[in-house]
Design an enzyme around this catalytic site. Structure first.
Site, mmCIF file in Angstrom:
data_model
loop_
_atom_site.group_PDB
_atom_site.id
_atom_site.type_symbol
_atom_site.label_atom_id
_atom_site.label_comp_id
_atom_site.label_asym_id
_atom_site.label_seq_id
_atom_site.Cartn_x
_atom_site.Cartn_y
_atom_site.Cartn_z
ATOM 1 C CB THR A 51 44.448 30.096 37.388
ATOM 2 O OG1 THR A 51 44.278 29.853 38.785
ATOM 3 C CG2 THR A 51 43.085 30.271 36.738
ATOM 4 C CE1 TYR A 116 32.607 18.549 44.329
ATOM 5 C CE2 TYR A 116 32.820 17.766 46.590
ATOM 6 C CZ TYR A 116 32.099 17.839 45.401
ATOM 7 O OH TYR A 116 30.895 17.217 45.295
ATOM 8 C CE1 TYR A 146 46.209 31.710 42.620
ATOM 9 C CE2 TYR A 146 46.379 29.562 41.562
ATOM 10 C CZ TYR A 146 46.131 30.913 41.484
ATOM 11 O OH TYR A 146 45.809 31.480 40.275
ATOM 12 C CE LYS A 176 49.459 33.417 40.872
ATOM 13 N NZ LYS A 176 48.291 34.300 40.723
#
Length: 303
Positions: A51, A116, A146, A176
């Site tokens: 990110t 999405y 993630y 994560k």
């Protein structure tokens, strides 16, 4: 005092920013020197295109160029570990990116769910990751999910994690965890122990995560405060008190949270505090305002 035994991938990882040229293309020549700076400040490795690295803003060919450039950090720091952010809403693109990362020699990939599709069922998510793992992850490779539901719109339930881990005990290594959810963090530790490798994504919760079997952290602020995070980590594995070190990191995190999003903030701070070029961010992100830049530098310097 005997140190606790840790997983070979354990440690402090920066969710690295992505250096950009003025035309907003990746500054490939700056990648390895920047990673070397992170290594010199105590990072055990870096996640490229998470990110903080603005991963979804880059094409597959751009990611490939940056990943190849990142490998050069090992000329100076041969043990520096590289994780690749490979998650996209496209199954085929994610497979291709994941396969490339392992072909290049990255230690692991960190893969978002197909963000999405926010109403995808757990069966759908399992099937998606099953395809990625079977087609792109070597038998001795490590894929980390993630988990950042506030951004991705979907994440990993405990049942989905258990199903993936049981089906791919080596290849699905862990997650994560950027959920900022202390209950989830504790439940992960209680349910999986050290069987699931957890990297904490929230600096304020680092000690709590370690107490619940986390292997380390992958955070945006490790670009800036990796020595402080490494101090917490080292104290913990030596069974020493982390409270003072954690209090300092938590104070720093709370300060910097006032100036989110992190990519433009961290790029500005790297330029002002650590003499890096003033890298821009790609739209839709915008640069940190001059007023905010001066305020954060002044406030951070007083910490």
């Amino acid at each position: 005092m005997t140190e606790m035994k840790r997983h070979p991938l354990s440690g402090i990882y920066a969710a690295a920013v992505t250096p950009l040229k003025p035309d907003l293309s990746p500054d490939v020549a700056a990648i390895a020197p920047f990673l070397a700076l992170l290594a010199s400040r105590g990072c055990d490795g870096a996640l490229i295109f998470g990110t903080t690295g603005e991963g979804p803003s880059f094409s597959p060919s751009e990611r490939a160029d940056v990943w190849r450039a990142a490998l050069k950090v090992r000329d100076e720091y041969p043990n520096f570990r590289l994780f690749a952010g490979t998650g996209t809403p496209s199954l085929g693109e994610t497979i291709d990116l994941t396969k490339l990362a392992f072909d290049l020699g990255f230690e692991a990939v960190v893969t978002l769910p197909p963000y999405y599709f926010r109403k995808a069922s757990e069966n759908g998510l399992f099937n998606w990751f099953e395809q990625v793992i079977r087609k792109a992850v070597p038998l001795d490779g490590h894929l980390f999910g993630y988990h950042i539901p506030s951004v991705a719109g979907t994440g990993f339930s405990l049942d989905l994690l258990e199903r993936l881990k049981n089906s791919f005990p080596t290849q699905f290594a862990g997650i994560k965890d950027s959920s900022h959810d202390e209950t989830f963090m504790r439940t992960l530790g209680k349910k999986f122990g050290t069987d699931l490798i957890i990297f904490n994504g929230t600096d304020t919760d680092f000690t709590l995560a370690l107490q619940n079997h986390a292997a380390g952290c992958i955070t945006a602020l490790a670009n800036i405060i990796s020595p402080e995070l490494k101090e917490i980590y080292n104290l913990f594995i030596q069974s020493k008190d982390t409270s003072a070190a954690q209090a300092k990191v938590s104070e720093q995190r709370h300060l910097l949270e006032k100036y989110q999003p992190f990519p433009p903030l961290i790029k500005a701070m790297l330029a002002r505090l650590y003499h890096q070029p003033r890298w821009q961010v790609r739209p839709p992100l915008v640069e940190l305002s001059k007023e905010d830049e001066e305020n954060v530098i002044r406030e951070f310097a007083l910490e």
